[in-house]
Enzyme design. Structure first.
Site: not given
Ligand code: NAP
Length: 562
Positions: A148, A174, A325, A366, A397-398, A472, A527, A534
């Site tokens: 080990h 082992k 990604k 996605d 990102g989403a 959320m 969602g 996806q």
């Molecule tokens: P991300 O890249 O961190 O982007 C978050 C976005 O939300 C940014 O535009 C941010 O604005 C905004 N935001 C965050 N807090 C906020 C607040 N308090 N008030 C107003 N705007 C706010 O995140 P992401 O990966 O895109 O994910 C975003 C959402 O998509 C999440 O809820 C996630 O659960 C959902 N999602 C779902 C799936 C699915 O398969 N269902 C897949 C991917 C993501 P700023 O630019 O001002 O920071």
């Protein structure tokens, strides 16, 4: 046959026997009694001779000293006494595990064990025959020699293996070491595949899970798992129910295809539960593992390249999540693979596939899932998105994937984001591409504009898509949608405004936004549907069979406790 061994820390014979019964119920076919903390003196010590006779399963006895990473703190004389007691009943353990170092150097443990051992076979031993001999007590326990390293792969690993192989009395080799990356598992597979004798080769720690789960595929002698709800005996050990349920141990074969979710971190991912359940429901011969890879491209490239090249691994592809990604696109481009055009526009992909011709491909399920979820709700085809007005809330990102997908099918997209500059940048990027649609060939034909977050109350779009985390869990009382929009939707002002409201959040499945939108007469999209679709698109790419959507939904809802 590869044994599934439940590993048990022995406090006394009663407790150990009860735990072994639980292990048997959970699917183990053998138990390892770890005697590190068992009674080492008096009546407690003598009672260890009953252990093998009362065991509901064939057993291995092990007493690991602190100097080899175990918890036995006494001297070698006392350790020899513990092992001798455990091998001293009328029914013998099937195996006794002795450290290579203790065997090589000689001393009380070797002196005590050597006269008790069963057949010493230097050659390949049939595990079935071997186990029966030991369990029946017709012979002494077979010798497992072990080594080990809890820090890293030892530099002299191969010479240690050779030493164990050369020892005539050693029945099973082992080797266990702490993996520093997923690539370490590949050496464990090689050791098992090229075995001189029945071999256990296991990687410990968070990177080592594949060596434990795939031991059967490569013909390992056994793999260890902890009894559910009880402390593991080595870092990174899965539980018996994870092995038999989640990782489909009984279905694993030499040709099982291997998939995974690549991310950093990935411990929280629901994808292993979803895809493994899908493989089970459709009878597909696959297994799906978490694949933690540190963020840098070099790690991604080396690990994915190593896994693809590994003989006998049958690596078929992976879901790829944050932060890899973009790395996936780069990897596939560098290796001459195929990149789906919209993934290239988005600048991120989430699905790696090893195609039948051996090439790699990258796609983004996605955006496809989001578009399909919206189209289903509107009862239209993707092509009919052309000219539809869609508000996207968020610019992360989403949102990026969804904006690209919508623009690609000719929708007019208005991006609202808290930080306006991000919305403006995203809109500029995609308007530019939309303008160049004909020449770039990526099909982007829609109009993309940015609007200020405060102006959301004036929005008059047919579809609203929330891509922010507002609402959320645990902050379920939040919603991104101003009351004015809801009121207009309710009154039916503005033809078609808010026909469809889609929240990408999947925990909770029903957000405040969706509840309000439904109350206002909108068709809502959860969602969870995007998440399921996806995953389904990935599954269908790999398994070439329709995804069991109901199974996926059930697993997802169970996981989020909804
Ligand atoms: P991300 O890249 O961190 O982007 C978050 C976005 O939300 C940014 O535009 C941010 O604005 C905004 N935001 C965050 N807090 C906020 C607040 N308090 N008030 C107003 N705007 C706010 O995140 P992401 O990966 O895109 O994910 C975003 C959402 O998509 C999440 O809820 C996630 O659960 C959902 N999602 C779902 C799936 C699915 O398969 N269902 C897949 C991917 C993501 P700023 O630019 O001002 O920071």
């Amino acid at each position: 046959m590869t044994w599934l061994a439940g590993s048990i820390n022995v406090r006394d014979v009663e407790q150990a026997t009860a735990m072994a019964a639980r292990a048997a119920e959970a699917g183990a076919d053998l138990v390892e009694y770890r005697l590190d903390e068992a009674p080492a003196t008096g009546a407690g010590l003598s009672s260890l001779s009953e252990l093998a006779g009362r065991s509901p399963l064939p057993c291995i006895v092990t007493c690991r000293p602190a100097w080899e990473g175990g918890r036995f703190a006494g001297d070698e004389q006392s350790r020899a006494a513990v092992l001798a007691a455990a091998c001293g009943g009328s029914v013998k353990p099937a195996y006794v595990d002795v450290e290579l170092k203790a065997w090589r150097e000689g001393g009380p443990v070797r002196d005590a064990m050597a006269p008790l051992l069963g057949r010493g076979s230097g050659g390949e031993v049939d595990a079935d025959t071997d186990m029966a001999d030991g369990a029946e007590g017709s012979d002494g326990p077979g010798l497992i020699l072990s080594t080990h390293d809890f820090e890293r792969r030892p530099a002299d690993l191969l010479s240690r293996i050779e030493a164990m192989a050369a020892e005539p009395r050693c029945r099973v080799i082992k080797a266990a070491w702490t993996a520093r990356s997923l690539r370490d598992n590949l050496e464990a597979f090689e050791l098992i595949s090229h075995r001189y004798k029945p071999t256990i080769a296991l990687c410990m720690g968070e990177f080592g899970l594949p060596s434990r789960v795939l031991a059967k595929k490569f013909g390992g002698f056994l793999t260890f798992a902890s009894v559910d709800g009880v402390e593991a005996t080595a870092p990174g050990q899965p539980t018996l129910s994870e092995m038999t349920g989640l990782y489909r141990w009984s279905k694993q074969t030499a040709s099982t295809k291997v998939y995974g979710v690549i991310g950093w971190p990935v411990g929280h991912s629901m994808s292993p539960a979803i895809h493994n359940a899908g493989f089970d429901a459709t009878g597909f011969d696959g297994v799906y593992l978490p694949m933690p890879i540190p963020p840098e491209y070099e790690h991604f490239k080396a690990t994915v390249g190593g896994w693809i090249a590994a003989a006998g691994l049958d690596f078929g592809g992976a879901s790829v999540t944050i932060p890899h990604k973009e790395n996936l696109l780069r990897y596939v481009a560098e290796h001459g693979g195929e990149i789906e055009p919209l993934s290239a526009s988005i600048g991120a992909a989430n699905t790696l596939t090893l195609e039948a011709d051996g090439r790699v491909s990258a796609r983004n399920t996605d955006y496809a899932a989001a578009l399909d979820a919206v189209c289903r709700a509107m009862r239209i085809e993707r092509a009919e998105l052309s000219g539809k007005r869609v508000a996207v809330l968020g610019a992360g990102g989403a949102a990026r994937a969804i904006v690209a997908g919508l623009a690609g099918y000719g929708a007019t997209v208005v991006i609202y984001n808290r930080t306006h500059e991000r919305a403006a940048a995203l809109a500029a990027e995609f308007s530019e591409r939309a303008g160049a649609a004909g020449s770039s060939g990526d099909g982007l034909g829609g109009k993309v504009v940015a609007a200020r977050w405060e102006k959301l109350c004036d929005a008059c779009c047919e579809v609203f898509i929330n891509c922010t985390p507002l609402g959320m869990s645990p902050k379920v009382d939040a919603t991104p949608m101003p009351a004015e929009v809801m009121a207009r939707m309710r009154k039916g002002e503005g033809v078609g405004v808010g026909q469809v409201v889609f929240d990408t959040i999947y925990n909770p499945p029903r957000t405040k936004l969706l509840n309000e939108a439904e109350g206002a007469g909108a068709t809502i999209v959860q969602g969870t549907e995007m998440f399921v679709l996806q995953a389904a698109a990935q599954f269908e790419t790999w398994a070439q069979t329709p995804a069991p959507l109901e199974t996926f939904r059930k697993v997802l809802y169970t996981h989020i406790g909804a």
